[in-house]
Design a protein around this motif. Structure first.
Motif, PDB file in Angstrom:
ATOM      1  N   ALA A  42       0.853  -1.198   0.000  1.00 51.82           N
ATOM      2  CA  ALA A  42       0.000   0.000   0.000  1.00 51.82           C
ATOM      3  C   ALA A  42       0.884   1.242   0.000  1.00 51.82           C
ATOM      4  N   PHE A  43       0.369   2.316  -0.603  1.00 55.83           N
ATOM      5  CA  PHE A  43       1.145   3.540  -0.773  1.00 55.83           C
ATOM      6  C   PHE A  43       0.233   4.755  -0.663  1.00 55.83           C
ATOM      7  N   LEU A  44       0.784   5.839  -0.175  1.00 59.68           N
ATOM      8  CA  LEU A  44       0.104   7.105  -0.394  1.00 59.68           C
ATOM      9  C   LEU A  44       0.051   7.309  -1.899  1.00 59.68           C
ATOM     10  N   PHE A  45      -1.138   7.604  -2.423  1.00 62.68           N
ATOM     11  CA  PHE A  45      -1.293   7.638  -3.881  1.00 62.68           C
ATOM     12  C   PHE A  45      -0.306   8.599  -4.522  1.00 62.68           C
ATOM     13  N   ASP A  46      -0.185   9.792  -3.985  1.00 59.38           N
ATOM     14  CA  ASP A  46       0.694  10.795  -4.597  1.00 59.38           C
ATOM     15  C   ASP A  46       2.143  10.333  -4.626  1.00 59.38           C
ATOM     16  N   THR A  47       2.532   9.543  -3.620  1.00 56.60           N
ATOM     17  CA  THR A  47       3.914   9.052  -3.555  1.00 56.60           C
ATOM     18  C   THR A  47       4.193   8.027  -4.644  1.00 56.60           C
ATOM     19  N   ILE A  48       3.361   7.004  -4.761  1.00 53.29           N
ATOM     20  CA  ILE A  48       3.604   5.963  -5.760  1.00 53.29           C
ATOM     21  C   ILE A  48       3.416   6.505  -7.173  1.00 53.29           C
ATOM     22  N   TYR A  49       2.482   7.432  -7.345  1.00 53.79           N
ATOM     23  CA  TYR A  49       2.261   7.998  -8.677  1.00 53.79           C
ATOM     24  C   TYR A  49       3.457   8.850  -9.108  1.00 53.79           C
ATOM     25  N   GLU A  50       4.001   9.613  -8.180  1.00 51.82           N
ATOM     26  CA  GLU A  50       5.198  10.414  -8.483  1.00 51.82           C
ATOM     27  C   GLU A  50       6.369   9.508  -8.831  1.00 51.82           C
ATOM     28  N   ALA A  51       6.514   8.406  -8.106  1.00 53.54           N
ATOM     29  CA  ALA A  51       7.606   7.475  -8.392  1.00 53.54           C
ATOM     30  C   ALA A  51       7.498   6.932  -9.811  1.00 53.54           C
ATOM     31  N   TYR A  52       6.289   6.547 -10.222  1.00 53.04           N
ATOM     32  CA  TYR A  52       6.115   6.029 -11.581  1.00 53.04           C
ATOM     33  C   TYR A  52       6.350   7.109 -12.630  1.00 53.04           C
ATOM     34  N   GLN A  53       5.967   8.336 -12.347  1.00 48.82           N
ATOM     35  CA  GLN A  53       6.193   9.417 -13.301  1.00 48.82           C
ATOM     36  C   GLN A  53       7.688   9.669 -13.516  1.00 48.82           C
ATOM     37  N   GLN A  54       8.493   9.424 -12.492  1.00 48.10           N
ATOM     38  CA  GLN A  54       9.923   9.673 -12.591  1.00 48.10           C
ATOM     39  C   GLN A  54      10.715   8.461 -13.074  1.00 48.10           C
ATOM     40  N   CYS A  55      10.051   7.319 -13.168  1.00 52.23           N
ATOM     41  CA  CYS A  55      10.722   6.066 -13.526  1.00 52.23           C
ATOM     42  C   CYS A  55      11.456   6.159 -14.860  1.00 52.23           C
ATOM     43  N   THR A  56      12.597   5.528 -14.932  1.00 54.14           N
ATOM     44  CA  THR A  56      13.276   5.361 -16.216  1.00 54.14           C
ATOM     45  C   THR A  56      12.607   4.209 -16.982  1.00 54.14           C
ATOM     46  N   ASP A  57      12.836   4.170 -18.275  1.00 55.64           N
ATOM     47  CA  ASP A  57      12.303   3.056 -19.068  1.00 55.64           C
ATOM     48  C   ASP A  57      12.873   1.725 -18.586  1.00 55.64           C
ATOM     49  N   TYR A  58      14.117   1.743 -18.126  1.00 49.86           N
ATOM     50  CA  TYR A  58      14.721   0.506 -17.637  1.00 49.86           C
ATOM     51  C   TYR A  58      13.946  -0.028 -16.442  1.00 49.86           C
ATOM     52  N   ASP A  59      13.612   0.851 -15.490  1.00 42.60           N
ATOM     53  CA  ASP A  59      12.848   0.410 -14.323  1.00 42.60           C
ATOM     54  C   ASP A  59      11.470  -0.092 -14.731  1.00 42.60           C
ATOM     55  N   LEU A  60      10.822   0.609 -15.654  1.00 38.47           N
ATOM     56  CA  LEU A  60       9.481   0.207 -16.087  1.00 38.47           C
ATOM     57  C   LEU A  60       9.503  -1.132 -16.817  1.00 38.47           C
ATOM     58  N   ASP A  61      10.586  -1.406 -17.502  1.00 36.70           N
ATOM     59  CA  ASP A  61      10.652  -2.633 -18.303  1.00 36.70           C
ATOM     60  C   ASP A  61      11.225  -3.829 -17.545  1.00 36.70           C
ATOM     61  N   TYR A  62      12.105  -3.585 -16.563  1.00 34.24           N
ATOM     62  CA  TYR A  62      12.794  -4.708 -15.922  1.00 34.24           C
ATOM     63  C   TYR A  62      12.580  -4.785 -14.407  1.00 34.24           C
ATOM     64  N   GLY A  63      12.014  -3.751 -13.809  1.00 32.65           N
ATOM     65  CA  GLY A  63      11.786  -3.776 -12.372  1.00 32.65           C
ATOM     66  C   GLY A  63      10.573  -4.612 -12.002  1.00 32.65           C
ATOM     67  N   THR A  64      10.534  -5.052 -10.748  1.00 30.48           N
ATOM     68  CA  THR A  64       9.377  -5.820 -10.268  1.00 30.48           C
ATOM     69  C   THR A  64       8.863  -5.319  -8.924  1.00 30.48           C
ATOM     70  N   GLU A  65       9.703  -4.619  -8.173  1.00 32.29           N
ATOM     71  CA  GLU A  65       9.367  -4.281  -6.789  1.00 32.29           C
ATOM     72  C   GLU A  65       8.899  -2.825  -6.658  1.00 32.29           C
ATOM     73  N   CYS A  66       7.619  -2.639  -6.354  1.00 31.83           N
ATOM     74  CA  CYS A  66       7.053  -1.294  -6.204  1.00 31.83           C
ATOM     75  C   CYS A  66       7.668  -0.556  -5.012  1.00 31.83           C
ATOM     76  N   LEU A  67       7.944  -1.273  -3.933  1.00 37.18           N
ATOM     77  CA  LEU A  67       8.531  -0.637  -2.750  1.00 37.18           C
ATOM     78  C   LEU A  67       9.883  -0.016  -3.083  1.00 37.18           C
ATOM     79  N   HIS A  68      10.616  -0.651  -3.978  1.00 37.59           N
ATOM     80  CA  HIS A  68      11.921  -0.123  -4.365  1.00 37.59           C
ATOM     81  C   HIS A  68      11.772   1.176  -5.153  1.00 37.59           C
TER      82      HIS A  68
END
Length: 418
Positions: free
Chosen positions: A185-211
């Motif tokens: 579980a996440f504060l929505f604004d926190t997890i959404y900001e993290a995804y907005q800043q994600c690199t393509d590498y993280d989006l394509d190869y990452g698995t852990e949302c907490l990270h």
């Protein structure tokens, strides 16, 4: 097991859930992705959706599926009467799919109308069907306080690293590490900001949302000790394990209905007593043609096993009343209901016989009720010696328990003899 819990969300926050369900199920094998594989006749994803929607304080459930499975998921939602569910097309990876699920709260192009943005969002795998409200509430509370939280479990095996030559390099001290599980579980604004800043590498190869929230938002997740039932269906053997767990959960209670006739009174007493050592029993003496509030309450409490004791050769008309009541309750939508029609041949004076015409009628009736997810079986208690009645009833109870625990659809319409 299926009852929702009244009340507000932990901490008074608004909460929604995102369920990624876009996997191909390669490790499971077979053509059907694991989230759509049937367990007790119902797709696995339906269990995970039900686990979230039965929690009254979760406002919306977002299910993210691959584009080719969108219509399949919509059909499941309609068939099983799921509420507050929105289907979203996923991306090519897990993180891209979760990101799409979050966007329905923030970007118009991903939803015909934006859903109300929650303060806390739960992320839970669609192939973890046994999550309970208690652990969901704990991670939500922890996320409210810390910004992010996730369930963990002790490692079962030691983690080792191999060297380039394939030999052991080193091992980790197992006591210091944990397996990351769901829900998170996440504060929505926190997890959404993290995804907005994600690199393509993280989006394509990452698995852990907490990270992701640690890396991009400097939010250190609170880890919450989870329960043993949070495991993920990954391999084919896991489907068998899930099936076994559900069968066991369904085999906790039985309702024994005995018609109010003097000839049935003794068996009507002995059979529930014999069953009580193995299962919780609700015993009712009544005619099924009567609208009994006690029976209605038992059905409303979501009992999935019924035994109807009668002294007729073919009691289809009597048990049809119960079938009608079960249908109106929608209980069979959730799990298959076992209905055992027990026939008696215990009188020394009367000759009980069931002919081919009766057996054919029973089988036809059972095939029809199977379409309604109600499994009808027949059981004949045959005993002319009163001294052996208890022993015969015990044998009948053993057969009833076997039918309840196995829930084998191939045996419907059969007449077993005790």
């Amino acid at each position: 097991m299926e009852l929702g819990s009244p009340g507000v969300a932990p901490g008074g926050v608004s909460v929604s859930a995102v369920l990624p369900a876009g996997g191909s199920g390669e490790r499971l094998g077979g053509a059907t992705p694991k989230q759509f594989c049937a367990v007790q006749g119902r797709p696995l994803v339906s269990y995970a959706v039900r686990a979230m929607e039965r929690i009254s304080w979760i406002s919306d459930v977002i299910v993210v599926v691959s584009p080719e499975n969108t219509e399949t998921m919509k059909t499941i939602i309609e068939k099983y009467g799921h509420k507050k569910v929105t289907v979203v097309k996923g991306g090519i990876t897990r993180h891209r799919s979760i990101f799409n699920g979050l966007k329905v709260f923030a970007e118009n192009e991903f939803s015909s109308h934006l859903l109300q943005k929650p303060e806390v969002v739960i992320i839970h795998d669609a192939v973890r069907p046994f999550v309970e409200e208690d652990i969901v509430a704990k991670v939500v509370m922890a996320a409210k306080e810390h910004g992010a939280a996730g369930a963990i479990r002790p490692l079962v095996s030691t983690v080792i690293a191999s060297a380039a030559d394939g030999c052991l390099d080193h091992s980790l001290e197992r006591a210091r590490y944990r397996a990351s599980e769901m829900p998170q579980a996440f504060l929505f604004d926190t997890i959404y900001e993290a995804y907005q800043q994600c690199t393509d590498y993280d989006l394509d190869y990452g698995t852990e949302c907490l990270h992701l929230v640690l890396k991009y938002c400097k939010t250190n997740a609170k880890l919450v000790e989870g329960t043993a039932d949070l495991w993920k269906v990954t391999y084919k053997r896991d489907l068998y394990a899930a099936d076994s767990i559900i069968k066991d959960n369904l085999s906790q209670q039985v309702c024994v209905i005995t018609n109010v006739k003097e000839t049935l009174a003794q068996v009507g007493f002995l059979l529930p007593e014999s069953l009580k050592s193995q299962i919780k029993v609700e015993a009712i003496s009544q005619s099924l043609s009567k609208n009994d509030s006690h029976l209605q309450n038992i059905i409303s409490g979501q009992c999935y096993n019924f035994v109807c004791v009668n002294d007729k050769r073919c009691a289809i008309q009597e048990i049809q009343e119960l079938v009608d009541m079960l249908e109106k309750s929608n209980i069979p939508l959730l799990y298959p209901v076992v209905l055992i029609s027990v026939h008696l041949d215990i009188s020394e004076n009367n000759s009980f016989s069931i002919g081919m015409e009766d057996l054919t009628m029973i089988k036809k009736f059972a095939r029809e009720t199977k379409k309604k997810n109600i499994l009808v079986y027949g059981l004949l208690i045959q005993c002319k010696d009163p001294l052996l009645l208890q022993e015969t009833v015990n044998s009948a109870a053993a057969l009833i328990m076997a039918l309840i625990k196995d829930r084998n659809p191939e045996l419907i319409g059969q007449l077993l003899v005790a």
